[in-house]
Design an enzyme around this catalytic site. Sequence first.
Site, mmCIF file in Angstrom:
data_model
loop_
_atom_site.group_PDB
_atom_site.id
_atom_site.type_symbol
_atom_site.label_atom_id
_atom_site.label_comp_id
_atom_site.label_asym_id
_atom_site.label_seq_id
_atom_site.Cartn_x
_atom_site.Cartn_y
_atom_site.Cartn_z
ATOM 1 N N GLU A 26 -11.869 9.911 5.833
ATOM 2 C CA GLU A 26 -10.717 9.146 6.333
ATOM 3 C C GLU A 26 -9.815 10.069 7.138
ATOM 4 O OE1 GLU A 26 -9.243 6.738 7.250
ATOM 5 O OE2 GLU A 26 -9.035 5.097 5.833
ATOM 6 N N ASP A 78 -2.337 6.372 3.328
ATOM 7 C CA ASP A 78 -0.921 6.029 3.323
ATOM 8 C C ASP A 78 -0.662 5.178 2.075
ATOM 9 O OD1 ASP A 78 1.427 4.416 4.069
ATOM 10 O OD2 ASP A 78 1.221 5.230 6.055
ATOM 11 N N THR A 115 -6.365 0.471 2.401
ATOM 12 C CA THR A 115 -7.607 0.484 3.172
ATOM 13 C C THR A 115 -8.729 1.103 2.344
ATOM 14 O OG1 THR A 115 -6.248 0.814 5.139
ATOM 15 C CG2 THR A 115 -8.613 1.176 5.388
ATOM 16 N N ARG A 120 -4.871 9.406 20.564
ATOM 17 C CA ARG A 120 -5.969 9.895 19.712
ATOM 18 C C ARG A 120 -6.522 11.222 20.210
ATOM 19 N NH1 ARG A 120 -7.551 5.687 16.308
ATOM 20 N NH2 ARG A 120 -7.443 3.581 17.162
HETATM 21 P P1 IMP Z 1 -3.299 2.666 4.189
HETATM 22 O O1 IMP Z 1 -4.197 1.484 3.993
HETATM 23 O O2 IMP Z 1 -1.843 2.268 4.140
HETATM 24 O O3 IMP Z 1 -3.594 3.821 3.264
HETATM 25 O O4 IMP Z 1 -3.482 3.136 5.684
HETATM 26 C C1 IMP Z 1 -4.550 3.851 6.115
HETATM 27 C C2 IMP Z 1 -4.765 3.663 7.596
HETATM 28 O O5 IMP Z 1 -3.539 3.380 8.289
HETATM 29 C C3 IMP Z 1 -5.276 4.938 8.214
HETATM 30 O O6 IMP Z 1 -6.659 4.976 8.181
HETATM 31 C C4 IMP Z 1 -4.682 4.878 9.605
HETATM 32 O O7 IMP Z 1 -5.567 4.195 10.465
HETATM 33 C C5 IMP Z 1 -3.409 4.119 9.479
HETATM 34 N N1 IMP Z 1 -2.223 5.009 9.358
HETATM 35 C C6 IMP Z 1 -1.463 5.227 8.258
HETATM 36 N N2 IMP Z 1 -0.482 6.113 8.515
HETATM 37 C C7 IMP Z 1 -0.624 6.469 9.810
HETATM 38 C C8 IMP Z 1 0.088 7.391 10.668
HETATM 39 O O8 IMP Z 1 1.063 8.079 10.298
HETATM 40 N N3 IMP Z 1 -0.378 7.486 11.935
HETATM 41 C C9 IMP Z 1 -1.442 6.766 12.402
HETATM 42 N N4 IMP Z 1 -2.137 5.909 11.632
HETATM 43 C C10 IMP Z 1 -1.731 5.762 10.350
HETATM 44 MG MG MG Z 2 -8.103 4.964 9.594
#
Ligand code: IMP
Ligand code: MG
Length: 183
Positions: A101, A105, A109, A167
């Site tokens: 990954e 966050d 996901t 990116r």
């Molecule tokens: P989660 O489901 O909240 O853990 O988010 C995970 C996904 O959110 C990552 O795989 C990223 O694609 C996106 N994401 C979370 N935080 C950031 C950030 O600070 N910058 C860019 N993408 C982020």
């Molecule tokens: Mg991602």
Amino acid sequence: MRNLEDDIAHILIDQETLSTRVKWLAKQIADDYRDEDSLVLISVLKGSVIFMTEFSMALQRPHEIDFMSVSSYVGSKSSGVVQLYLDLRQEIEGKNILILEDIVDSGRTLNMLRKLLLERKPASLKICTLLNKPSVREIDVPLDYIGFDIPDEFVVGYGLDFNELYRNLPFIGVLKPEVIAWG
Ligand code: IMP
Ligand code: MG
């Protein structure tokens, strides 16, 4: 032509630090899997593609690479709903799986992805994330390998985007707040 680097408030992790850490992770993981036959790296598109590329080239053991695409994000906010856009084209039953990954966050996901893959009965399932934001976790997911713990700031570069841009920046940088506000 717009220069995307002008939108960066500051560099959080520079290219050399990233590269050193990715090589260190690859060495660690090669060591941990030294007695295993199979290893399939699953890159979560698109954010982890650059990480996957550097990591795969540094990983001194046979391994396959594969891709999945899931998303819970629109702009800089989690929508709370995780969607599966692209699935694997192979069976993973009995194989050692390592999810790569870009960033964890809320954990939503990965939590969804992990459950989905565990149903397919892999021999093992581990998670390696380049970046981790521990302070904003909502769902507890086991992270086996972590590149860097970072504060709760929206970061871009080295695969990570904001509305599909940035990116290609070779470092991890924090976006200027006004850029996020304009969205
Ligand atoms: P989660 O489901 O909240 O853990 O988010 C995970 C996904 O959110 C990552 O795989 C990223 O694609 C996106 N994401 C979370 N935080 C950031 C950030 O600070 N910058 C860019 N993408 C982020
Ligand atoms: Mg991602």
